[in-house]
Design an enzyme around this catalytic site. Structure first.
Site, PDB file in Angstrom:
ATOM      1  N   ASP A 376       0.796  -1.221   0.000  1.00 42.68           N
ATOM      2  CA  ASP A 376       0.000   0.000   0.000  1.00 42.68           C
ATOM      3  C   ASP A 376       0.831   1.275   0.000  1.00 42.68           C
ATOM      4  O   ASP A 376       0.337   2.339  -0.370  1.00 42.68           O
ATOM      5  CB  ASP A 376      -0.957  -0.002   1.184  1.00 42.68           C
ATOM      6  CG  ASP A 376      -2.099  -0.996   0.992  1.00 42.68           C
ATOM      7  OD1 ASP A 376      -2.491  -1.216  -0.165  1.00 42.68           O
ATOM      8  OD2 ASP A 376      -2.592  -1.560   1.981  1.00 42.68           O
ATOM      9  N   TYR A 461     -10.088  -1.008   1.598  1.00 47.63           N
ATOM     10  CA  TYR A 461      -9.854  -1.104   3.038  1.00 47.63           C
ATOM     11  C   TYR A 461      -9.598   0.260   3.663  1.00 47.63           C
ATOM     12  O   TYR A 461      -9.042   1.161   3.035  1.00 47.63           O
ATOM     13  CB  TYR A 461      -8.669  -2.033   3.336  1.00 47.63           C
ATOM     14  CG  TYR A 461      -9.122  -3.419   3.729  1.00 47.63           C
ATOM     15  CD1 TYR A 461      -9.667  -3.667   4.980  1.00 47.63           C
ATOM     16  CD2 TYR A 461      -9.033  -4.481   2.840  1.00 47.63           C
ATOM     17  CE1 TYR A 461     -10.104  -4.928   5.339  1.00 47.63           C
ATOM     18  CE2 TYR A 461      -9.460  -5.750   3.189  1.00 47.63           C
ATOM     19  CZ  TYR A 461     -10.002  -5.966   4.448  1.00 47.63           C
ATOM     20  OH  TYR A 461     -10.445  -7.214   4.795  1.00 47.63           O
TER      21      TYR A 461
END
EC number: 1.4.3.-
Length: 753
Positions: A376, A461
């Site tokens: 990420d 998320y």
């Protein structure tokens, strides 16, 4: 009417007027008991923490203007740049070297030069590459120097660059044009012409260095809901590695367990009746799996936390102080939150505490899911920390701070109110005792904690990042995961890879592994590593020598080398592991801070995987290494798109150097395995999905430092516990009158996307 009656009425009238005046005056004035008290005298701070401060928008703009005028090549705004263009990808603070900072903070040395780190993509060159420049001094730059080779040992290949928003837009356009070649199939499978389908990227992009080939998963898109739960079964493989967009091509198509060479091939199979199609209805907003709209009208408000006399912490620029604690905070647009110069009672405990990476590794029997390993940091953990919702993401009365960044554009952007700071009453005693023998008394202290929080939304998320400071001298770091699961189209033996959570939706098994850097300086820079564990010894009882006792004893061990201090993921750890100082406390024990990890990590990628070295930090739940300026981070944003030849390999940091009385860094991995289930619909909840670690004093002090807290409570049987002077808890009833007037709710988080 008698004179006496007149006087009585006049007196009553005057009393009434006086009472009304008093009421009016008190309505316009905060009661004295509610007025904010002056904060405890903290250590004097003359702007030293600004050495760690994130760049201001003005500084970012100055760097952009300098680069545009001094590089001698055309630069296109990254928001419009094609792969064949040159552009400024990002500008961030160049964190000064630790030695320079400490000489400035502790030794009276000169303030380190303020500099920026600029990342540029040079696509319009004979050898396209990524180049990193240090630009300074700020605020008015006069020089730049290429640090790419110095940092990475060579030039950075162009294919390692993260995918930009403009590149995704061009890929989407290619996919949409290819979908038009299968109109009848799309009508049958999805009640769609393709324009209302949304794509989700996977990563990494291929199987070898120089590949830029990505699977994209298609979903039904319903406004106001999470499309991640509505896959249509269609996935496409796109080669977008060429500098020229016209050369990009769709290589393969996957549908419902079968592979096709093109959308035209898929259409032919359908028309010929040789394709089994699952006919999906166009989902409706009120029935779709991903809807988060309330199903009941609002009920009565829940508990509200407030500060009767105002905040007991202070925020000045990038520095926070609170009851003996002080630290500087910031946000890296790639790696997210970072703290510096964490001190308790004036003594530095941590030089740097920073998030390094968040890995999400998926499974599936569909190509997109089975090949996904999101790193990420390459997407932007800090960049995608958006505005926090007051009263839900953080307490309504928290202090909210804006964060600025420059990425994929020449213009600085601001995520307003994207970081919050608040004091939290955890409704749990930090310590307490009720004495029912010898003397009767009660003593205790509420567990009030200072929290600094930000929340990153990384595609589906949402990660909640917390850093917490306790009055016991402990630091707690915690991350919770929520948001939407990512899913695949349910087909075949899908339940070998997750759970079915909808008619055609497979919640795919995955793991979340998070990596942190903790540069501890416990009573100075020179520390060693000590472990302690309990063992049993069998001894004869010394008073008779006739019986055997299994006596626990404490086994202490100093770890001498880095290899000893690298603890594999999910392997047993020493019960106590501490950074120890050469100096002792009053009781002749080394002043120490203990690392205590709370984690439920899944299995690390096998070391024989071709991409494992790019995430080799995940081999270890804890690794302690010698601190080196040339090893500032455990990974790189360039590892995502070339994990086969990683730009930074953490495993190489561990080379068995001695770690006795050295400047050391703890690298910590926490995480959890997530097998999605029905209760993850519509969202994953934070309950049970939180992991982290503590930094706890261990013989660092001579006693628990919280005994000095002004919040301490003590009363005995011979005292009146209901008297405010004897027991501060007895004063709380009057504090209820100090409920603040809350500012009107406002949210502007949708305005800066």
């Amino acid at each position: 009417m008698s004179l006496k009656t007149v006087l009585i009425l006049l007196g009553l009238a005057l009393a009434t007027i006086f009472a009304l005046v008093c009421v009016l005056l008190t309505r316009e004035r905060t009661p004295r008991s509610c007025q904010q008290l002056p904060l405890e005298q903290e250590d004097i701070e003359d702007g030293q923490s600004l050495v760690f401060a994130d760049l201001t928008p003005e500084e970012m703009s100055q760097v952009v203007r300098y680069l545009q005028g001094h590089l001698g090549v055309p630069l296109v705004d990254a928001s419009r740049a094609k792969p064949s263009d040159n552009c400024i990808a990002s500008v961030d603070l160049q964190v000064p070297a630790k030695a320079e900072v400490l000489w400035f903070l502790d030794g009276g040395g000169a303030r380190p030069r303020r500099e920026a780190l600029a990342v540029l993509y040079f696509g319009n060159q004979p050898e396209p590459n990524i180049t990193e420049y240090v630009v300074g001094p700020l605020p008015m730059p006069e020089y730049h120097r290429d640090v790419t080779v110095q940092k990475y040992g060579g030039k950075l290949p162009y294919h390692r660059r993260p995918v930009t928003g403009k590149e995704y837009m061009d890929i989407n356009a290619l996919i949409q044009s290819e979908l038009k070649k299968a109109p009848r199939f799309l009508t049958a499978c999805c009640e769609s012409d393709g324009s209302d389908l949304v794509i989700l990227t996977t990563a990494p992009r291929g199987f070898k260095s120089s590949d830029r080939v990505t699977w994209f998963v298609l979903f039904h898109n319903v406004a106001g809901t999470g499309y991640y739960l509505s896959p249509v079964g269609l996935e496409v493989l796109v080669d977008h590695g060429d500098l020229h967009i016209s050369q990009w091509q769709l290589l393969q198509v996957f549908y419902n367990g079968r592979y096709f060479s093109s959308t035209g091939d898929l259409e032919q199979e359908f028309v010929a009746g040789a394709l089994e199609v699952v006919r999906l209805k166009q989902p409706q907003a009120d029935t779709v799996l991903g809807s988060m709209k309330p199903r009941r009208p609002p009920g009565s408000p829940g508990p509200l936390q407030f500060e009767p006399q105002g905040p007991r912490y202070r925020v000045r620029n990038n520095r926070v102080t609170f009851q003996g604690w002080s630290f500087a905070f910031g946000m890296n647009p790639n790696t997210g939150p970072r703290l510096f110069d964490i001190r308790y009672r004036g003594e530095r405990i941590v030089h740097e505490l920073s998030l390094q990476e968040a890995l999400a590794l998926y499974s599936s029997n569909c190509p997109g899911g089975m090949s996904t390993r999101y790193l990420d940091g390459s997407f932007g953990i800090g960049r995608f920390a958006y505005e926090l919702v007051r009263g839900l993401d953080c307490p309504y009365t928290a202090t909210y701070v804006d964060r600025h960044y420059l990425a994929e554009t020449d213009t600085p952007r601001t995520n307003k109110n994207s970081l919050c700071i608040f004091e939290h009453d955890s409704a749990l005693p930090l310590r307490r005792h009720f004495s029912d023998s010898q003397s009767l008394y009660y003593g205790g202290l509420r567990k009030n904690t200072l929290v600094i929080r930000t929340i990153s939304t990384l595609i589906n998320y949402d990660y909640i990042w917390d850093f917490m400071f306790h009055s016991s001298g402990a630091v707690e770091v915690r991350v919770h995961a929520t948001g939407y699961i990512s899913s695949s189209f349910f087909h075949g033996q899908g339940t070998d890879y997750g759970n079915r959570v909808g008619p055609h939706t497979l919640g795919t098994m995955h793991l979340h592994h998070i990596h942190y850097k903790v540069d501890l300086d416990v009573d100075g820079q020179l520390n060693s590593l000590e472990t302690q564990d309990m063992e049993y010894e069998f001894v004869k009882d010394p008073w008779s020598a006739r019986n055997t006792i299994e006596r626990p004893y404490l086994r202490r061990k100093r770890l001498e080398k880095e290899d000893e201090a690298a603890f594999p993921l999910n392997a047993p750890m020493p019960s106590y592991l501490s950074f120890v100082s050469p100096n002792s406390n009053k009781w002749k024990h080394p002043r120490s801070y203990r690392i205590q990890i709370i984690s439920f990590a899944g299995k690390h990628l096998p070391t024989n995987s071709s991409m494992e070295r790019s995430i080799s930090w995940g081999r270890y739940q804890l690794a302690v290494t010698r601190r080196k300026e040339e090893e500032p981070t455990s990974t790189s944003i360039y590892n995502q798109n070339d994990p086969w030849t990683p730009t930074v390999t953490f495993a190489d940091f561990i080379n068995n150097e001695t770690i006795t009385n050295k400047d050391l860094v703890a690298w910590i991995t926490v995480g959890f395995l997530h097998v999605p289930h029905a209760e993850d619909i519509p969202n994953t909840v934070t309950v049970g999905n939180g992991v982290g670690f503590f930094l706890r004093p261990y013989n660092y002090f001579n006693e628990d430092p919280s005994v000095d807290s002004s919040d301490s409570v003590y009363f005995s049987s011979d005292q009146d516990a209901g008297a405010c002077g004897a027991n501060p808890l007895a004063c709380l009833s009057s504090a209820a009158a100090c409920a603040p007037r809350l500012s009107p709710f406002h949210f502007g988080g949708f305005l800066n996307l």
